[in-house]
Design a protein around this motif. Structure first.
Motif, short mmCIF file in Angstrom:
data_model
loop_
_atom_site.label_atom_id
_atom_site.label_comp_id
_atom_site.label_asym_id
_atom_site.label_seq_id
_atom_site.Cartn_x
_atom_site.Cartn_y
_atom_site.Cartn_z
N TYR A 131 -8.31 8.69 3.38
CA TYR A 131 -7.24 7.74 3.66
C TYR A 131 -7.79 6.50 4.36
N ASP A 132 -7.20 5.36 4.01
CA ASP A 132 -7.47 4.13 4.74
C ASP A 132 -6.58 4.12 5.99
N LEU A 168 0.34 1.59 8.75
CA LEU A 168 1.44 0.78 8.22
C LEU A 168 2.54 1.67 7.65
N SER A 169 2.18 2.74 6.96
CA SER A 169 3.19 3.65 6.41
C SER A 169 3.98 4.34 7.51
N ALA A 211 -0.85 4.47 -1.33
CA ALA A 211 -1.85 3.42 -1.50
C ALA A 211 -3.05 3.61 -0.59
N ALA A 212 -2.85 4.35 0.50
CA ALA A 212 -3.96 4.62 1.42
C ALA A 212 -4.88 5.73 0.92
N THR A 253 3.41 3.30 0.20
CA THR A 253 2.40 2.74 1.10
C THR A 253 1.41 3.82 1.51
N LEU A 310 -5.79 1.97 8.33
CA LEU A 310 -4.87 0.85 8.56
C LEU A 310 -3.62 0.99 7.69
N THR A 311 -3.78 1.39 6.44
CA THR A 311 -2.63 1.57 5.55
C THR A 311 -1.79 2.77 5.99
#
Length: 287
Positions: A142-143, A149-150, A194-195, A191, A145-146
């Motif tokens: 996983y990213d 955000l989620s 997307a990570a 979101t 930062l994303t």
């Protein structure tokens, strides 16, 4: 790295998952509103129904959307224990948020913040528990930062939903708030997706998983039927205080807040209560 696809069936799974999220949000908002104007066991029942509807709606949205998720050349299954745990977490933590708002009315702003934070973190926990339940020949990454955000989107969405339950007026307002909540839930989900990245490792064990169509789909259909028929039952059942149906009739009136209650709602003030001890023949009376 595995090639990830989020909509194998086109717009079918995103559209159906969005509809389920909207339905769960609508039932939960109407139920929470009726809880606020109820007392005792009736309030508890309404809040439990709202918690189950919203939690099951969010969980169903997640796994219906996951039916369209795939990794090229990889078969994906799910661990039943973690999948069921993610459902229980969704219902339980959403329930904590709703009960906080339903019973901590003396400080509405603080209860809204606590309830929104708790519910949002619970929704995020449900999402990532559901992702951890996936079984495939590889490892998930996983990213960060994303992911953050989620989680922020989940907290904002939960706070907005609880605020709507406390403040919106009328059936049309609920109908407008439910799709907005559905958008927020789907935004949090995609979101978080997307990570995600998948590093394939075919030496990784894939035992203990069950295919989605064998386990998650029947469970999701069962929960969807519960929410639908439960809402239908409440929709055609009038309350004791109004002959209108509970879910499709006018929204329950908002309870008065002590700090903003009108003078009439608070009752007569002490300086306006007539002094019964004053003699009838006092200086200010006419003979």
């Amino acid at each position: 790295m595995g090639e990830i696809h989020h909509a194998d069936h086109g717009w079918v799974t995103p559209a159906v998952s969005y509809f389920v999220a909207c339905l769960g949000a609508f039932v939960a908002l109407r139920s929470a509103r009726w809880a606020l104007v109820s007392q005792g066991r009736t309030r508890v029942v309404w809040l439990l129904f709202a918690s189950t509807s919203l939690g099951a709606g969010i969980w169903s949205m997640h796994f219906i959307a996951m039916l369209g998720f795939s990794v090229t050349g990889v078969e994906i299954s799910y661990q039943p224990a973690l999948t069921v745990l993610s459902l229980l977490v969704a219902v339980a933590v959403v329930g904590v948020g709703l009960f906080t708002v339903g019973y901590w009315r003396r400080r509405p702003a603080l209860s809204l913040l606590v309830g929104g934070l708790t519910t949002g973190l619970g929704v995020a926990a449900m999402h990532y528990l559901g992702m951890a339940a996936m079984v495939l020949p590889g490892r998930l990454g996983y990213d960060h930062l994303t992911v953050a955000l989620s989680v922020a989107i989940a907290v904002v969405a939960a706070t907005a939903a609880l605020w709507a339950a406390l403040n919106i007026r009328g059936t049309l307002a609920v109908l407008a708030a439910a799709p907005v909540m559905g958008v927020a839930v789907c935004a949090m989900h995609y979101t978080g997706m997307a990570a995600l990245s998948v590093r394939l490792d075919y030496s990784h064990s894939t035992q203990g998983g069950v295919m989605a169509l064998q386990f998650i789909f029947p469970l999701g259909v069962g929960l969807g039927c519960y929410v639908f028929f439960g809402s239908l039952a409440f929709a055609v059942s009038p309350s004791l205080s109004t002959p209108q149906p509970l879910l499709v009739g006018p929204a329950a009136p908002l309870p008065a807040r002590p700090a903003r209650a009108s003078r009439a709602a608070r009752g007569p003030q002490p300086d306006r209560v007539p002094d019964r001890r004053r003699p009838l023949g006092g200086a200010g009376t006419r003979n």
